[in-house]
Design an enzyme around this catalytic site. Sequence first.
Site, mmCIF file in Angstrom:
data_model
loop_
_atom_site.group_PDB
_atom_site.id
_atom_site.type_symbol
_atom_site.label_atom_id
_atom_site.label_comp_id
_atom_site.label_asym_id
_atom_site.label_seq_id
_atom_site.Cartn_x
_atom_site.Cartn_y
_atom_site.Cartn_z
ATOM 1 N N CYS A 169 1.112 -0.945 -0.216
ATOM 2 C CA CYS A 169 0.192 -0.167 0.120
ATOM 3 C C CYS A 169 0.578 1.325 0.005
ATOM 4 O O CYS A 169 0.186 2.634 -0.308
ATOM 5 C CB CYS A 169 -0.846 -0.035 0.945
ATOM 6 S SG CYS A 169 -0.184 -0.610 2.197
ATOM 7 N N ASP A 170 1.491 1.473 0.383
ATOM 8 C CA ASP A 170 2.804 2.346 0.571
ATOM 9 C C ASP A 170 2.689 3.102 -0.863
ATOM 10 O O ASP A 170 3.361 3.815 -1.230
ATOM 11 C CB ASP A 170 4.315 2.119 0.862
ATOM 12 C CG ASP A 170 4.618 1.195 2.065
ATOM 13 O OD1 ASP A 170 3.385 0.266 2.201
ATOM 14 O OD2 ASP A 170 5.353 1.108 3.024
#
Length: 380
Positions: A169-170
Amino acid sequence: MIQDKKNHFRLIQCFLLVGAIGIFHFTPLHAQKIKPKQVLKEMEAVADWQIEHFRDTFSIDGKKPHHIADWTNGALYVGMVKWAALAQDDRYYEWLKSVGNEQDWQLHWRKYHADDHAIGQMYIELFRKYSDSTMILPTIQGMDYIIDHPSEEPITLDNYQHLERWTWCDALFMAPPVLAKLANITGDERYTDFMMREYQATTDHLFDPTEKLYYRDNSYIGKLDHGHKIFWSRGNGWVFGGLTLIMDEYPVGSEEYNYFLDIYKQMAAKLITIQTPEGHWAMSLLAQDLYPTPEASGTAFFTFGLAWGINHGVLDRATYEPTVRKAWQALTSYITKDGMLGYVQPIGAAPGSAWPDKTEVYGTGAFLAAGSEVYQLYKK
């Protein structure tokens, strides 16, 4: 008789003074007003400390500083650009230009890795200020190559084998804003088409529709920590802050804007229900009992995103402003007398530990981004 009246009057004065001190002392921090000028002072102190300590080692291995094009610094530059736009002189812009010149305006070394695209956000913003095409040509060439030769790796992250796509998700903070910015300044829809396709694939994979939060990667899906689903604060902060950076590049009401706004509003509504009483967000968002220590980077990204929403009229001020106020006052309480932002969790991929005397450059970037929106919020 006169003396008795004087003593009585003095006694009343003492009670009033003690009462006033008590009221001042016990006024909750989050009930105090935020002053725009003070926000600028706090931002300046943190920005100046970070520039002075830019080549410190921080939390990798204690032996060498981050590469200037590393994702850690890429996140710093996002916030530093926003602070530069508010500052009274151009020395912060000059510092950012010096970074770009040192890197010869190149992205970092991994062609497909989203982390190595993050610095492109700073290059594009400097191009917007200075209209110097040399600042963005390598970024355009790098993104064009990826679009013309898309990775065939799966969207899942298995033993860190597959990092050519946005499998964690980063990544949604690192690369998508670069593509959205390029789409805006060039008018080339290929950047939008590619970004939307890949963003949706990651969201379909990692977004929990029940909790309205993102898993860090597929290794956390289905895992429980003492009965709690594991949603990493900074990981969701990356996503939430990144959503605002993307929406800034598309017309309000457009198909792209509405897609990201829907995710953003779902996350925002969830976030205000899980803020801690102290004003921060727990490192494991649904497990305040397991992670009571403050954490500045995730909290700063959430503060940035929520203040942005109020400023842009997509979040109700009466509902969301108290959350922003509590969060900002918590964040500023972590600043040391020298200007260092403490309680920034070291590099990781999951809930962990943070300390008042440890920081990281991405924490500073998140804080400066948050400050830019908090300043606008209270300047009004």
